[in-house]
Design an enzyme around this catalytic site. Structure first.
Site, PDB file in Angstrom:
ATOM      1  N   GLY A  40      -1.942   2.604  -7.914  1.00 56.22           N
ATOM      2  CA  GLY A  40      -2.390   1.460  -6.964  1.00 56.22           C
ATOM      3  C   GLY A  40      -1.117   1.536  -6.222  1.00 56.22           C
ATOM      4  O   GLY A  40      -0.077   1.443  -6.790  1.00 56.22           O
ATOM      5  N   ASP A 253       4.004   6.168  -1.190  1.00 57.97           N
ATOM      6  CA  ASP A 253       4.265   5.074  -1.611  1.00 57.97           C
ATOM      7  C   ASP A 253       5.805   4.844  -1.984  1.00 57.97           C
ATOM      8  O   ASP A 253       6.454   4.096  -1.704  1.00 57.97           O
ATOM      9  CB  ASP A 253       3.428   4.689  -3.172  1.00 57.97           C
ATOM     10  CG  ASP A 253       2.113   4.474  -2.895  1.00 57.97           C
ATOM     11  OD1 ASP A 253       1.645   4.116  -1.583  1.00 57.97           O
ATOM     12  OD2 ASP A 253       1.236   4.952  -3.619  1.00 57.97           O
TER      13      ASP A 253
END
Length: 316
Positions: A40, A253
């Site tokens: 995530g 990320d």
């Protein structure tokens, strides 16, 4: 005292399969391996910030299920605080089904699940964390109204807001009104600007378009070409470091997290991008969006070996 960062974003279970070549639509192929990792975008970025030495508050939602319990356990083991992570019975934990081919490129299908149940009122309990933080870091895998409300709160506290507008499916142009720094990849840049970034000139056009939209600090992620940094007419291409990639899941990320960490230290946008190029380059040499993230010591060792200075000297 450690600088603090608040991350509002998604928390998923990543089911990662490796294969030689992608199957075409309707085709069945035998793969090589399959593993489950915590993932995530929010959790990846929070973990990256933590490994880079920042006290990090992760705000997100998981389902009250096997994946949710395992992810909370993994996050606690990593050293991150879980007090701002909500467990819900409304939906199952978010899942990303990821396929990685022999070139280390990835294709994924994300089921947002519990991430989509996050509400603006869930932010009330984290106001103190945001007050203590230098940076608010966000992405687009949680509902738009949560992203906007978090940014409005941060701006009211005079905090720097860093937006990774990913994935392209979740982009809201409203967020551009509240972000201080934007860090899109090539797909997201095209969605936002209509420009297909493939060289310096196209990157310049895209950056100027974002500048016209009101965002003044821009870093365009260009994959293995590095990144293009633009601020107030000043621009610079920062090349990627040379590595043998194994898994590119979570590379973007780690890049955005590294930018946030560097900005929290008070350096300029260009030095922050140089730091992020090293972090994301090291991240792709290991499998797993979180398990493959480098520590600050890893980054400093690389910088020492390659005679890279800049603000990294502050840590040595």
């Amino acid at each position: 005292m450690s600088k603090k960062i608040t991350v509002v974003g998604s928390i998923n279970a990543d089911v990662v399969a490796t294969t030689g070549k992608y199957p075409i639509r309707g085709e069945t192929k035998f793969g090589k391996t399959v593993n489950t990792f915590p993932g995530g975008k929010g959790a990846n970025q929070a973990t990256a910030c933590h490994r880079l030495g920042k006290e990090t508050f992760l705000v997100g939602v998981v389902g009250d299920d096997m994946f949710g319990s395992q992810i909370l356990s993994d996050i606690q083991k990593s050293g991150l605080d879980t007090k701002y992570i909500k467990m819900t019975k409304e939906a199952s934990t978010g899942v990303a089904m990821i396929m990685i081919d022999e070139t280390a490129e990835n294709t994924m299908l994300v089921i947002k699940g519990a991430n989509d149940t996050m509400k603006p009122e869930d932010l009330r309990q984290v106001e103190q964390a945001m007050k203590e933080s230098e940076i608010l870091l966000l992405q687009m895998e949680v509902p738009e109204d949560v992203v906007i409300q978090a940014m409005i709160k941060a701006k009211s506290m005079n905090k720097l807001t860093v937006l990774d507008p990913a994935p392209a499916d979740g982009i809201t142009f409203r967020a551009l009104n509240y972000c201080d720094v934007i860090i899109p990849n090539k797909q997201e840049t095209k969605f936002l600007t209509g420009v297909d970034v493939h060289n310096t000139e196209s990157a310049r056009r895209a950056a100027r378009h974002l500048d016209d939209l009101g965002v003044k600090n821009i870093i365009l992620k260009m994959g293995d070409k590095g990144c293009f940094v633009y601020k107030e007419g000043r621009e610079e291409v920062i090349p990627a470091i040379k590595v043998d990639p194994v898994d590119t899941v979570g590379a973007g990320d780690s890049f955005s997290a590294a930018v946030a960490c560097a900005l929290a230290d008070g350096v300029d946008l260009f030095q922050a991008a140089e730091f992020a190029v090293i972090v994301s380059g090291l991240a792709v040499t290991q499998i797993g969006a979180q398990s493959g993230l480098p520590t600050l010591d890893d980054v400093l060792e690389y910088a020492k070996e390659h005679d890279i200075h800049h603000y990294l000297l502050n840590y040595q």
